[in-house]
Motif scaffolding. Structure first.
Motif, PDB file in Angstrom:
ATOM      1  N   PHE A  31       0.835  -1.205   0.000  1.00  0.00           N
ATOM      2  CA  PHE A  31       0.000   0.000   0.000  1.00  0.00           C
ATOM      3  C   PHE A  31       0.871   1.256   0.000  1.00  0.00           C
ATOM      4  CE2 PHE A  31      -1.835   3.537   2.324  1.00  0.00           C
ATOM      5  CZ  PHE A  31      -2.964   3.792   1.569  1.00  0.00           C
ATOM      6  N   TYR A  32       1.896   1.306   0.848  1.00  0.00           N
ATOM      7  CA  TYR A  32       2.751   2.493   0.928  1.00  0.00           C
ATOM      8  C   TYR A  32       3.466   2.742  -0.403  1.00  0.00           C
ATOM      9  CZ  TYR A  32       1.901   2.011   5.956  1.00  0.00           C
ATOM     10  OH  TYR A  32       1.311   1.897   7.187  1.00  0.00           O
ATOM     11  N   ALA A  33       3.798   1.691  -1.125  1.00  0.00           N
ATOM     12  CA  ALA A  33       4.406   1.858  -2.449  1.00  0.00           C
ATOM     13  C   ALA A  33       3.403   2.479  -3.423  1.00  0.00           C
ATOM     14  CB  ALA A  33       4.915   0.511  -2.971  1.00  0.00           C
ATOM     15  N   GLY A  37       4.402   6.201  -2.977  1.00  0.00           N
ATOM     16  CA  GLY A  37       5.620   6.063  -3.772  1.00  0.00           C
ATOM     17  C   GLY A  37       6.783   5.507  -2.970  1.00  0.00           C
ATOM     18  N   ALA A  38       6.491   4.789  -1.889  1.00  0.00           N
ATOM     19  CA  ALA A  38       7.548   4.231  -1.039  1.00  0.00           C
ATOM     20  C   ALA A  38       8.386   3.228  -1.811  1.00  0.00           C
ATOM     21  CB  ALA A  38       6.933   3.557   0.192  1.00  0.00           C
ATOM     22  N   ALA A  54      11.225  -4.353   8.393  1.00  0.00           N
ATOM     23  CA  ALA A  54      11.459  -3.903   7.024  1.00  0.00           C
ATOM     24  C   ALA A  54      11.696  -2.405   7.075  1.00  0.00           C
ATOM     25  CB  ALA A  54      10.264  -4.217   6.127  1.00  0.00           C
ATOM     26  N   GLU A  55      12.347  -1.899   6.060  1.00  0.00           N
ATOM     27  CA  GLU A  55      12.543  -0.457   5.951  1.00  0.00           C
ATOM     28  C   GLU A  55      12.115  -0.003   4.571  1.00  0.00           C
ATOM     29  OE1 GLU A  55      16.387   0.946   7.261  1.00  0.00           O
ATOM     30  OE2 GLU A  55      16.222  -0.197   9.135  1.00  0.00           O
ATOM     31  N   ILE A  56      11.390   1.120   4.563  1.00  0.00           N
ATOM     32  CA  ILE A  56      10.956   1.747   3.322  1.00  0.00           C
ATOM     33  C   ILE A  56      11.431   3.194   3.343  1.00  0.00           C
ATOM     34  CG2 ILE A  56       8.968   0.218   3.039  1.00  0.00           C
ATOM     35  CD1 ILE A  56       7.185   2.490   4.121  1.00  0.00           C
ATOM     36  N   SER A  57      11.469   3.787   2.171  1.00  0.00           N
ATOM     37  CA  SER A  57      11.826   5.192   2.054  1.00  0.00           C
ATOM     38  C   SER A  57      10.686   5.919   1.357  1.00  0.00           C
ATOM     39  CB  SER A  57      13.112   5.340   1.240  1.00  0.00           C
ATOM     40  OG  SER A  57      13.415   6.707   1.031  1.00  0.00           O
ATOM     41  N   VAL A  94       0.007  15.797  -5.627  1.00  0.00           N
ATOM     42  CA  VAL A  94       0.111  14.559  -6.400  1.00  0.00           C
ATOM     43  C   VAL A  94       0.041  13.359  -5.461  1.00  0.00           C
ATOM     44  CG1 VAL A  94       1.670  13.157  -7.818  1.00  0.00           C
ATOM     45  CG2 VAL A  94       1.332  15.584  -8.347  1.00  0.00           C
ATOM     46  N   LEU A  95       0.780  13.418  -4.350  1.00  0.00           N
ATOM     47  CA  LEU A  95       0.762  12.321  -3.392  1.00  0.00           C
ATOM     48  C   LEU A  95      -0.639  12.114  -2.820  1.00  0.00           C
ATOM     49  CD1 LEU A  95       3.245  11.066  -0.932  1.00  0.00           C
ATOM     50  CD2 LEU A  95       1.002  11.659  -0.046  1.00  0.00           C
ATOM     51  N   TYR A  96      -1.333  13.187  -2.501  1.00  0.00           N
ATOM     52  CA  TYR A  96      -2.684  13.105  -1.938  1.00  0.00           C
ATOM     53  C   TYR A  96      -3.626  12.367  -2.892  1.00  0.00           C
ATOM     54  CZ  TYR A  96      -7.138  14.828  -0.011  1.00  0.00           C
ATOM     55  OH  TYR A  96      -8.401  14.942   0.517  1.00  0.00           O
ATOM     56  N   ALA A  97      -3.622  12.746  -4.163  1.00  0.00           N
ATOM     57  CA  ALA A  97      -4.488  12.090  -5.150  1.00  0.00           C
ATOM     58  C   ALA A  97      -4.141  10.614  -5.276  1.00  0.00           C
ATOM     59  CB  ALA A  97      -4.372  12.790  -6.505  1.00  0.00           C
ATOM     60  N   ARG A  98      -2.847  10.302  -5.336  1.00  0.00           N
ATOM     61  CA  ARG A  98      -2.406   8.911  -5.453  1.00  0.00           C
ATOM     62  C   ARG A  98      -2.818   8.105  -4.214  1.00  0.00           C
ATOM     63  NH1 ARG A  98       3.327   9.159  -6.582  1.00  0.00           N
ATOM     64  NH2 ARG A  98       3.650   9.147  -4.347  1.00  0.00           N
TER      65      ARG A  98
END
Length: 156
Positions: A31-33, A37-38, A54-57, A94-98
């Motif tokens: 989901f975060y990806a 865009g994680a 796990a680690e995400i960025s 953009v992030l909000y819409a995604r």
């Protein structure tokens, strides 16, 4: 032994690192990806597939993710969360819409804030609250306090 080892890795410098505990860490990372865009940096999984760590960025910020096990609880099991995760990104709109397209719940639509950032607030399907910001204006702390107190009608 390498004596040049830094005591604080660059990716953790000057930050408190959030360790997001959820029920279903694999699904959360997916989901975060999609939503934020994680990028997954790595994961350590148990024999049953549960994610120990796990680690995400996201926008250059490292977030740790794991399946909730004692002494931790997911927000769903705890009945809510006591923290919000703030992450600065290049384009909050953009992030909000995604994020909404991916299934996040809107808590605050994009808005320009008195402290110089454009901000949104969302709740992910796992119960965590996220505030994403894009800096629009560099505002000194004294001016942030003045604007905030003025907005709230207090003397500070």
């Amino acid at each position: 032994m390498n004596t040049d080892t830094r005591r604080i890795p660059d990716r953790y410098g000057y930050a408190a690192i959030a360790h997001v505990m959820v029920d279903g860490a694999d699904a959360a990372i997916s989901f975060y990806a999609r939503a934020f865009g994680a990028q997954e940096l790595f994961r350590i999984a148990g024999p049953d597939g549960s994610i120990m760590h796990a680690e995400i960025s996201i926008g250059g910020s490292v977030i740790m993710v794991g399946d909730a096990e004692a002494p931790f609880q997911s927000p769903a099991r705890a009945g809510g969360t006591t923290v919000a995760l703030h992450v600065f990104v290049e384009d909050v709109d953009v992030l909000y819409a995604r994020a909404l397209d991916a299934g996040a719940e809107s808590l605050q639509a994009p808005a320009d804030m008195f402290y110089g950032a454009r901000q949104v607030m969302i709740r992910d399907p796992f119960g965590h609250v996220w505030a994403f910001l894009t800096q629009r204006e560099d505002v000194p702390p004294e001016e942030i306090a003045r604007r905030g107190n003025e907005l709230l009608g207090s003397a500070g």
